[in-house]
Scaffold this active site. Structure first.
Site, short mmCIF file in Angstrom:
data_model
loop_
_atom_site.label_atom_id
_atom_site.label_comp_id
_atom_site.label_asym_id
_atom_site.label_seq_id
_atom_site.Cartn_x
_atom_site.Cartn_y
_atom_site.Cartn_z
N ASP A 38 1.06 -7.72 2.23
CA ASP A 38 1.20 -6.29 2.00
C ASP A 38 2.67 -5.89 1.89
O ASP A 38 3.25 -5.30 2.80
CB ASP A 38 0.51 -5.52 3.13
CG ASP A 38 0.30 -4.05 2.81
OD1 ASP A 38 0.87 -3.58 1.81
OD2 ASP A 38 -0.42 -3.37 3.56
N SER A 63 3.86 2.09 8.62
CA SER A 63 3.63 1.19 7.50
C SER A 63 4.94 0.95 6.76
O SER A 63 5.64 1.89 6.39
CB SER A 63 2.60 1.80 6.54
OG SER A 63 1.32 1.82 7.10
N HIS A 122 0.82 -1.21 0.00
CA HIS A 122 0.00 0.00 0.00
C HIS A 122 0.85 1.26 0.00
O HIS A 122 0.39 2.33 -0.41
CB HIS A 122 -1.02 -0.01 1.16
CG HIS A 122 -0.50 0.28 2.52
ND1 HIS A 122 -0.24 -0.70 3.46
CD2 HIS A 122 -0.22 1.46 3.14
CE1 HIS A 122 0.17 -0.13 4.58
NE2 HIS A 122 0.20 1.17 4.41
#
Length: 713
Positions: free
Chosen positions: A219, A648, A84
């Site tokens: 991810d 992240s 992402h």
């Protein structure tokens, strides 16, 4: 599909979990809580993590493109981050012919890696505390003069650093301005896309599983840093060579056990751990519920249409996910604050501080008074901002209002006019005036009913009925440039945006008579007049007191190890691999597996489809060295690391500093950790390195990348 939640009987989980860590913490890497880290199982030293004088783990951790975190995993500058985090970059390389979002992308060798102009990574070469220099001469000044002196001192301190041509220094406050730190930053500008799994792996579970555990998402994506022939930062050039890092992370594929030590290294965005009890209470009982309420109405209205119309579902999928993201987070935050008794604990802590230091009582009393006075303005601010954001028709009208103001002030030139038209075109691309009329009608009614009359424009009470509002908004729309139905200059659709702006003076005249513009202007001007100024005035006073309260906490509570709130600078957080017991008789294990992916599999679904090749690998059980003791491939795992946005892509490391996972989310029941970390409920979610290498090897057949890495078996 069998959607198992892996819920086990409470008898499998102790009634009271034992936690070694007292607090969470996003620690400045030069000031680590090394004792507690070692008590929890860390084998390396703080110097192994951060040492400006020799290679250390910090030399493998970068801020990726100004937002996420990434890490170097090979001696040739191979970079790992979240899917992402790289999504927009992957999207930019995608086309109908080469749909890398749907199909994935894997370079066959370095020559096949894709350039990304404008994408950067930042290394932190060193961190220096500069509090004394920055605060020099400010002790007896009033707030305004003090800030002016601080700003001047910061420039002097920055000028005093001897920097290389490729370095810069940034100075940031922590502890609400009680301390200041200088960060020496090196920015590399040639970052190339190496590989990414398809979205059916990289975004598996998409909206439904967002913030949720159990999770089964791959991810991750891979990039590479390039440098000039001297290994220094350079703009993109075909002559650049792979960057040779000072340090890169070994990648471990060892099995994980509950209570294993882990730490996460990255750039967390923002937390507020030291607010007074009253501030947390207002967030929990007023601010979050207001924002949740607005988004709930918007989502419900969108969902009704999306469930019955496939074209709308596709058009609004990304938009719906964006609205739902923080709606879901705030719900978890409120529940977590209540469940962890955050307000009660803070009230007890404040009384403990007062008992030790009576001078703290006036500070808390003043904060209580200011937050109470600010409360109605803060609540209106929350409703206003969320209504204007989630009613797209009002949001578009607000953009036009900004254009009108800029034009009349003579601030419009070709460059910003082009940028404005591009923003409008982007919004209109996935805009349905008919559907948003329903959203706008509902949100106008909510605003009219929830907002005290003192904060409303004249005659706004006529908008309290959502059904009547729909007729009203649709009538407005017929005459409105905003919705594209009251177009001008021969324009027949929103796509004729250039024609709409062909005569700006005429456009301004039409906009002033546009009913949607008029109502939006009334809402906005009333907010600016009645709310924004007073809110900001009180917030300035709160900020001054919060700085004082923070200093008093640190001076009084000598037994507590304090860490600064996150502010997008390099931090270390630590904890242990753990499952969780979020509700009575509910236990979540700490690890998910490929079998769980297949349990969720729905062929053709935009969230839960699985690539055929991965299905075949699962059916043949061709797992190689990536299976764990269960015989399955681990996918995701949870631990008690204190993370937030910006983490992240952060590396999750084991007791010896080996990479064991890639951070990408938090567990919904613990999202209150931005305000109140509680190791009983707060869990970060990571992609297991076994799954990453499994996908690279068995699915992508990109074994050439594995040969670069140091894999710890």
């Amino acid at each position: 599909m069998n959607r198992k939640n892996i819920l086990l009987s409470a008898i499998l989980f102790p009634a009271v979990m034992a936690f070694g860590q007292q607090y969470g913490g996003m620690w400045i890497p030069t000031e680590l809580n090394e004792k507690e880290m070692k008590d929890l199982g860390m084998k390396i030293s703080a110097k192994d993590i951060f040492d400006p004088s020799k290679p250390s783990i910090k030399d493998a951790v970068v801020q990726f493109n100004g937002g996420c975190t990434a890490e170097i995993i090979s001696p040739q500058g191979l970079l790992l981050t979240n899917h992402h985090c790289g999504y927009g970059i992957i999207q930019g390389h995608s086309s109908v012919k080469n749909d890398y979002l749907s199909d994935g992308f894997w370079a066959k060798d370095m020559n096949g890696e894709l350039a990304n102009p404008g994408v950067t990574v930042d290394f932190i070469a060193d961190i220096k505390e500069v509090t004394g220099q920055v605060l020099a001469g400010t002790q007896n000044l009033d707030d305004k003069a003090s800030q002016a002196a601080i700003n001047a001192n910061i420039e002097k301190v920055k000028a005093g650093f001897k920097l290389e041509d490729w370095q810069k220094v940034v100075i940031k406050p922590v502890y609400y301005g009680n301390k200041y730190y200088a960060y020496i930053i090196e920015t590399y500008k040639d970052i190339r896309l190496v590989g990414a799994p398809p979205s059916s792996i990289g975004k598996f579970g998409s909206d439904t599983d967002n913030w949720v555990w159990p999770r089964h998402t791959g991810d991750f994506s891979m990039f590479r840093i390039y440098a000039d022939k001297n290994n220094k930062p350079a703009e993109y050039s075909k002559d650049n060579i792979p960057y040779k890092p000072k340090y890169f992370l070994p990648v471990s594929i060892k099995d994980k056990q509950e209570n294993d030590f882990t730490f996460v290294f990255g750039f967390p965005g923002r937390t507020t751990e030291y607010l007074p009890a009253i501030a947390v209470e207002k967030i929990m009982t007023e601010i979050d519920p207001a924002m949740i309420g607005v988004r709930e109405v918007a989502l419900k209205t969108l969902n009704e249409k999306m469930r019955t119309d496939n074209e709308t579902r596709i058009k609004y999928a990304s938009k719906y996910a964006s609205v739902a993201n923080y709606w879901k987070k705030w719900i978890g935050e409120v529940e977590g604050l209540k469940k962890s008794d955050a307000v009660g604990k803070k009230k007890v802590y404040e009384q403990t501080l007062i008992a030790k230091n009576p001078n703290i009582k006036p500070t808390i009393d003043q904060l209580n008074q200011l937050y109470t006075e600010q409360a109605p303005y803060a609540l209106n601010r929350s409703y206003y901002s969320e209504v204007m954001r989630n009613a797209e028709t009002l949001s578009l009208a607000n953009q036009y209002l900004n254009f009108m103001q800029s034009y009349e002030e003579g601030k419009i030139n070709d460059q910003n006019l082009s940028a404005f038209k591009n923003r409008l075109t982007s919004t209109y691309k996935d805009y349905s005036g008919e559907l948003d009329a329903k959203v706008t009608a509902q949100l106008l009614a909510l605003y009219a009913n929830k907002t005290p009359e003192q904060f409303l424009p004249a005659n706004f009470s006529q908008l309290k009925d959502a059904d009547k509002n729909l007729d009203t908004v649709e009538n407005w729309s017929k005459k409105s440039v905003v919705t594209g139905r009251g177009m001008m200059n021969g324009a027949t659709a929103i796509s004729d945006i250039d024609k709409v702006f062909a005569n700006p003076a005429e456009l301004i005249k039409n906009l002033k008579n546009d009913p949607i513009i008029q109502w939006t202007a009334a809402i906005k001007n009333t907010y600016l007049t009645k709310t924004e100024g007073k809110y900001a005035e009180l917030q300035s006073q709160i900020d001054v007191l919060q700085k004082k309260f923070m200093a008093q906490q640190m001076e009084t509570d000598k037994d507590r190890k304090f860490f600064p709130d996150a502010n997008s600078t390099l931090r270390v957080t630590y904890g242990q691999v753990k499952g969780s017991n979020p509700k009575d008789a509910v236990y979540y294990g700490y690890q998910t597996h490929l079998a769980g992916v297949m349990e969720k599999y729905i062929p053709g679904d935009y969230e839960f489809d699985v690539p055929k090749k991965l299905v075949n690998i699962y059916n043949t059980k061709d797992y190689g060295i990536y299976k764990d003791k269960t015989g399955d491939v681990p996918v995701n795992f949870t631990a008690t690391n204190h993370t937030t946005g910006g983490n992240s892509g952060s590396p999750a490391l084991d007791a010896n500093g080996n990479l064991i996972g890639l951070n990408f989310d938090r567990q919904w029941e613990g999202t209150m950790s931005d305000i109140n970390f509680d190791p009983r409920f707060s869990r970060n979610i990571m992609v297991d390195t076994k799954y990453i290498l499994f996908i690279v090897d068995k699915y992508a057949d990109a074994k050439w990348l594995l040969k670069e890495m140091k894999i710890v078996k």
